[in-house]
Scaffold this motif. Structure first.
Motif, PDB file in Angstrom:
ATOM      1  N   ASN A  54      44.528  47.044  16.898  1.00 38.35           N
ATOM      2  CA  ASN A  54      44.531  45.595  17.028  1.00 38.35           C
ATOM      3  C   ASN A  54      45.735  45.106  17.835  1.00 38.35           C
ATOM      4  N   LYS A  55      46.818  45.878  17.809  1.00 37.18           N
ATOM      5  CA  LYS A  55      47.995  45.491  18.579  1.00 37.18           C
ATOM      6  C   LYS A  55      47.682  45.423  20.070  1.00 37.18           C
ATOM      7  N   ARG A  56      46.751  46.252  20.543  1.00 36.84           N
ATOM      8  CA  ARG A  56      46.364  46.216  21.952  1.00 36.84           C
ATOM      9  C   ARG A  56      45.675  44.892  22.269  1.00 36.84           C
ATOM     10  N   LEU A  57      44.834  44.456  21.364  1.00 33.58           N
ATOM     11  CA  LEU A  57      44.148  43.194  21.593  1.00 33.58           C
ATOM     12  C   LEU A  57      45.128  42.024  21.530  1.00 33.58           C
ATOM     13  N   LYS A  58      46.121  42.134  20.638  1.00 36.56           N
ATOM     14  CA  LYS A  58      47.129  41.067  20.570  1.00 36.56           C
ATOM     15  C   LYS A  58      47.956  41.025  21.850  1.00 36.56           C
ATOM     16  N   ARG A  59      48.193  42.193  22.445  1.00 40.39           N
ATOM     17  CA  ARG A  59      48.934  42.245  23.714  1.00 40.39           C
ATOM     18  C   ARG A  59      48.013  41.982  24.901  1.00 40.39           C
ATOM     19  N   PHE A  97      36.573  45.011  27.559  1.00 38.54           N
ATOM     20  CA  PHE A  97      37.320  45.765  28.564  1.00 38.54           C
ATOM     21  C   PHE A  97      37.576  44.917  29.792  1.00 38.54           C
ATOM     22  N   LEU A  98      36.572  44.202  30.233  1.00 34.78           N
ATOM     23  CA  LEU A  98      36.757  43.370  31.422  1.00 34.78           C
ATOM     24  C   LEU A  98      37.767  42.245  31.183  1.00 34.78           C
ATOM     25  N   VAL A  99      37.852  41.747  29.959  1.00 36.92           N
ATOM     26  CA  VAL A  99      38.810  40.690  29.653  1.00 36.92           C
ATOM     27  C   VAL A  99      40.218  41.253  29.499  1.00 36.92           C
ATOM     28  N   TYR A 100      40.344  42.393  28.816  1.00 35.43           N
ATOM     29  CA  TYR A 100      41.664  42.894  28.453  1.00 35.43           C
ATOM     30  C   TYR A 100      42.190  44.016  29.331  1.00 35.43           C
ATOM     31  N   VAL A 101      41.413  44.493  30.262  1.00 38.10           N
ATOM     32  CA  VAL A 101      41.879  45.592  31.111  1.00 38.10           C
ATOM     33  C   VAL A 101      42.990  45.079  32.030  1.00 38.10           C
ATOM     34  N   PRO A 102      44.000  45.908  32.311  1.00 42.37           N
ATOM     35  CA  PRO A 102      45.053  45.472  33.247  1.00 42.37           C
ATOM     36  C   PRO A 102      44.453  45.086  34.592  1.00 42.37           C
ATOM     37  N   LYS A 103      45.125  44.188  35.293  1.00 37.17           N
ATOM     38  CA  LYS A 103      44.591  43.617  36.529  1.00 37.17           C
ATOM     39  C   LYS A 103      44.241  44.675  37.565  1.00 37.17           C
ATOM     40  N   ASN A 104      45.044  45.739  37.642  1.00 35.28           N
ATOM     41  CA  ASN A 104      44.751  46.762  38.652  1.00 35.28           C
ATOM     42  C   ASN A 104      43.493  47.555  38.327  1.00 35.28           C
ATOM     43  N   MET A 105      43.053  47.554  37.067  1.00 30.87           N
ATOM     44  CA  MET A 105      41.843  48.274  36.669  1.00 30.87           C
ATOM     45  C   MET A 105      40.625  47.368  36.552  1.00 30.87           C
ATOM     46  N   LYS A 106      40.836  46.059  36.592  1.00 23.62           N
ATOM     47  CA  LYS A 106      39.731  45.111  36.398  1.00 23.62           C
ATOM     48  C   LYS A 106      38.664  45.276  37.476  1.00 23.62           C
ATOM     49  N   VAL A 107      39.073  45.415  38.726  1.00 25.79           N
ATOM     50  CA  VAL A 107      38.121  45.569  39.829  1.00 25.79           C
ATOM     51  C   VAL A 107      37.368  46.885  39.689  1.00 25.79           C
TER      52      VAL A 107
END
Length: 190
Positions: A20-25, A77-87
């Motif tokens: 859950n800490k990942r989702l909070k971050r 995943f699409l919402v929380y993935v880092p910007k460089n991995m979103k694409v």
């Protein structure tokens, strides 16, 4: 069987709740989206199979639930993935879950009919499911092959470690010392 399928779809909830800490971050950190993307495709194929096959409403219903659950995971995943991995994740979803599924539906609808169509859809679903379930073993395969080849090498060494050179070997060594090692193995045809 159906209860196991529902539990299979819901099993990643434990991963999300433990982390859950990942989702909070607001980050997926080191999690990969590929398993969820492929499971979404697999659920979609089996739903299509259940819709196409007479009497397949139960298959379509449970895998329709799987589409919903896996789509939630993919959206997370699409919402929380880092910007460089979103694409990269978006392209993966587009190719696998939209492109491949659309191609499978169009090809089976236009090129196949009846039991052949149902069999082809089932074959694709089974093949993908085998790949999904077998993918953790991919890490073990290179190690297993290396172990087998290393063992074979040790056996060969144990068998031939005290072997004596034959007279034929010394003749070959003499030719190599004279420069014959530079001769072609296959002579050109004239």
């Amino acid at each position: 069987m159906e209860a196991m399928l529902v539990l299979f779809f819901l099993s990643p909830i434990a991963t999300f709740s433990e982390n859950n800490k990942r989702l909070k971050r607001r980050s997926t950190e080191d999690f990969e989206s590929l398993p969820y993307v492929c499971t979404l495709l697999n659920s979609s194929l089996w739903t299509y199979y259940g819709i196409t096959k007479p009497g397949g409403i139960l298959v379509a219903t449970f895998n329709g639930f799987g589409i919903f659950v896996e789509a939630v995971y993919v959206v997370l995943f699409l919402v929380y993935v880092p910007k460089n991995m979103k694409v990269k994740t978006g392209i993966l979803v587009g190719i696998v879950d939209v492109g491949f599924l659309t191609a499978a539906i169009v090809v089976t609808q236009l090129a196949l009919e009846g039991e052949t169509r149902i069999g082809a859809i089932g074959f694709m679903g089974c093949g993908l499911k085998i790949i999904i379930n077998g993918s953790p073993f991919a890490v073990m395969v290179p190690n297993g092959i290396g172990f087998l080849l290393g063992t074979a090498q040790l056996f060969l060494y144990a068998i031939y470690k005290n072997a004596k050179s034959s007279s034929n070997n010394s003749a070959i060594e003499g030719l190599m010392e004279q420069g014959w090692q530079k001769q072609p193995l296959i002579l050109p045809l004239h």
